[in-house]
Structure formats: C-alpha cells, structure tokens
Design a protein around this motif. Structure first.
Motif, short mmCIF file in Angstrom:
data_model
loop_
_atom_site.label_atom_id
_atom_site.label_comp_id
_atom_site.label_asym_id
_atom_site.label_seq_id
_atom_site.Cartn_x
_atom_site.Cartn_y
_atom_site.Cartn_z
N GLN A 75 10.68 9.93 -6.10
CA GLN A 75 11.25 10.31 -4.66
C GLN A 75 10.85 9.00 -3.98
N VAL A 76 11.16 8.48 -2.92
CA VAL A 76 11.12 7.22 -2.30
C VAL A 76 11.00 7.35 -0.94
N ILE A 77 9.79 6.84 -0.59
CA ILE A 77 9.22 6.54 0.99
C ILE A 77 9.42 5.03 1.44
N LEU A 78 10.23 4.80 2.29
CA LEU A 78 10.36 3.56 2.83
C LEU A 78 9.79 3.32 4.25
N VAL A 79 8.75 2.64 4.33
CA VAL A 79 8.12 2.27 5.53
C VAL A 79 8.42 1.00 6.31
N VAL A 80 9.02 1.16 7.43
CA VAL A 80 9.73 0.20 8.03
C VAL A 80 9.31 0.01 9.64
N LYS A 81 9.21 -1.32 10.18
CA LYS A 81 9.11 -1.58 11.51
C LYS A 81 10.11 -0.69 12.59
N GLU A 93 19.52 6.90 3.76
CA GLU A 93 19.28 8.43 3.62
C GLU A 93 20.28 9.02 2.97
N GLY A 94 21.46 8.42 2.66
CA GLY A 94 22.64 8.92 1.86
C GLY A 94 22.02 8.94 0.27
N ASP A 95 21.24 7.93 -0.02
CA ASP A 95 20.64 7.75 -1.11
C ASP A 95 19.26 8.59 -1.51
N GLY A 96 18.89 9.23 -0.40
CA GLY A 96 17.67 10.21 -0.90
C GLY A 96 16.53 9.61 -0.32
N VAL A 97 16.38 8.39 0.28
CA VAL A 97 15.20 7.76 0.76
C VAL A 97 14.78 8.16 1.81
N LEU A 98 13.63 8.78 1.86
CA LEU A 98 12.84 8.99 3.18
C LEU A 98 12.35 7.85 3.88
N THR A 99 12.55 7.89 5.25
CA THR A 99 12.14 6.35 5.87
C THR A 99 11.07 6.90 7.06
N ILE A 100 10.15 6.14 6.98
CA ILE A 100 9.10 6.37 8.13
C ILE A 100 9.05 5.11 8.81
N SER A 101 8.81 5.10 10.27
CA SER A 101 8.72 4.03 11.18
C SER A 101 7.29 3.58 11.44
N LYS A 102 6.85 2.20 11.36
CA LYS A 102 5.49 2.04 11.72
C LYS A 102 5.68 1.47 13.29
N PRO A 103 4.20 1.83 13.95
CA PRO A 103 3.27 2.05 13.50
C PRO A 103 3.30 3.77 13.19
N MET A 104 2.61 4.06 12.25
CA MET A 104 2.63 5.43 11.84
C MET A 104 1.06 5.98 11.69
N ASN A 105 0.83 7.16 11.70
CA ASN A 105 -0.39 7.78 11.64
C ASN A 105 -0.56 8.69 10.20
N LYS A 106 -1.67 9.28 10.00
CA LYS A 106 -1.70 9.88 8.85
C LYS A 106 -1.12 11.28 8.75
N THR A 107 -0.73 11.78 10.09
CA THR A 107 -0.07 13.05 10.07
C THR A 107 1.46 12.64 9.74
N ILE A 108 1.89 11.66 10.39
CA ILE A 108 3.42 11.67 9.71
C ILE A 108 3.62 11.18 8.37
N PHE A 109 2.62 10.34 7.76
CA PHE A 109 2.73 10.03 6.64
C PHE A 109 2.50 11.18 5.64
N TRP A 110 1.49 12.15 5.90
CA TRP A 110 1.33 13.29 5.50
C TRP A 110 2.68 14.30 5.24
N SER A 111 3.44 14.35 6.53
CA SER A 111 4.46 15.17 6.58
C SER A 111 5.51 14.53 5.49
N ALA A 112 5.87 13.03 5.54
CA ALA A 112 6.83 12.52 4.74
C ALA A 112 6.23 12.73 3.07
N LEU A 113 5.10 12.64 2.85
CA LEU A 113 4.58 13.09 1.59
C LEU A 113 4.87 14.51 1.32
#
Length: 189
Positions: A75-81, A93-113
């Motif tokens: 599983q892939v999590i991509l963190v971008v600006k 997203e069509g390839d199954g990559v979860l993307t998170i926007s920076k800046p992020m907090n622990k709650t957002i990362f935990w949700s993605a995880l």
C-alpha cells in the motif's frame, strides 16, 4: 501490516513517520532518502506499506508511488505539498495511491494509515483466495491428466478412471492429487 518503507529526504519527517508506525504496531521499518535507493531495496524485499514524502532529491515521488502501487504488494501513501495536492491526487488515485496534503497532523496521518491497513487486508484476502483457486486449477489439471492416462493405458472409461482415483485416495487416506501424481509417475516415466 508488519513492514514499512519510508522514502523521505527529511530525516525529521522519517523519524515522525517511524514513530507513528511503531504506535500502529509496525515494527519492521526501513527509511531511505531517495526513490533510487527505495527501488533497489524493493528488489531485495517486500514491504506492506510504502510512505513517500515529497519532494525528493532524485524525482518527484509520484512516478515511484505509481510503480510501487502497481506491483500490488504494498500500500502506498504519498505526502505532497498542498499546492499540488489536487493534481497529484487525481493522477495517482487510479493506481491505488493514498495522497495526503502537507502540512499534516497526526490525526490525518493516522486516518490514512488506517485506510492503508484496511486496503492491505482486503488485497491480502484476494491474493490468498487467488492462490487457493490457482492450486485447485492445478489439482484438476493433474487429476485430468491421470484420468487420460488411465483411459489410454488401462482402457478405463472416464467414470471408471474417476472412481479409481477417488477410491485410491480414500483407501490410502490421501488426496486425489497425490494419487494422480502417482499414476503420472508410474505411466509417464
């Protein structure tokens, strides 16, 4: 999930991701600063999760994320600006990559995880079922080959060959495949 690979040029970010992963009971963690090193590491071993923290020194991370997700192992999590989040998210997203926007907090990362772990479990179930089905197909092929040999060499009908293999399996307390393999070994040698 048991293992994770962190691809991040920033040591501080790698440490924060590793801390969160350990909190999620993921203890086998590797961290590399470039996609090139990550590709080499992925040739040597598989990881359940890959976190790509952009920007990276050698490439954007988007192509690497797609490549890794397409293999179906991780599983892939991509963190971008945040400025490029919408465009990058739409393209991966069509390839199954979860993307998170920076800046992020622990709650957002935990949700993605949590999402990544859930998706990983689903993929793992499908892979296990696929392996079982492949095994059944292989068993059927071997049994059918053994039936054909019994029909050819022993002048049995298809039903007689089928009954013979089943009866031998019951008498020997074995599987039909093992009996069929014995027939093949006897007549194909």
């Amino acid at each position: 999930m048991e293992s994770a690979l962190i691809v991040s040029g920033a040591e501080k970010s790698s440490g924060l991701f590793a801390e969160q992963l350990r909190a999620a009971s993921i203890n086998h963690i590797a961290a590399v600063p470039t996609c090139g090193e990550a590709r080499r590491l992925l040739l040597e071993q598989d990881f359940d999760l890959v976190i790509v923290n952009t920007p990276l020194g050698d490439e954007s991370g988007e192509e690497f994320s797609r490549y890794t997700a397409s293999k179906g192992i991780s599983q892939v999590i991509l963190v971008v600006k945040s400025e490029i989040f919408d465009a990058v998210s739409a393209s991966v997203e069509g390839d199954g990559v979860l993307t998170i926007s920076k800046p992020m907090n622990k709650t957002i990362f935990w949700s993605a995880l949590t999402l990544a772990k859930s998706a990983w479990r689903s993929v793992r179930r499908v892979q296990d079922e696929n392996a079982k089905l492949k095994q059944k197909i292989e068993d059927i092929r071997i049994i059918d080959r053994a039936k054909c040999i019994l029909i050819s060499y022993m002048n049995m009908s298809e039903q007689e060959a089928h009954r013979y293999i089943e009866k031998q399996a019951m008498d020997l307390r074995s599987t039909r495949r093992i009996v069929a393999e014995g027939v093949l070994k006897t007549y194909e040698s």
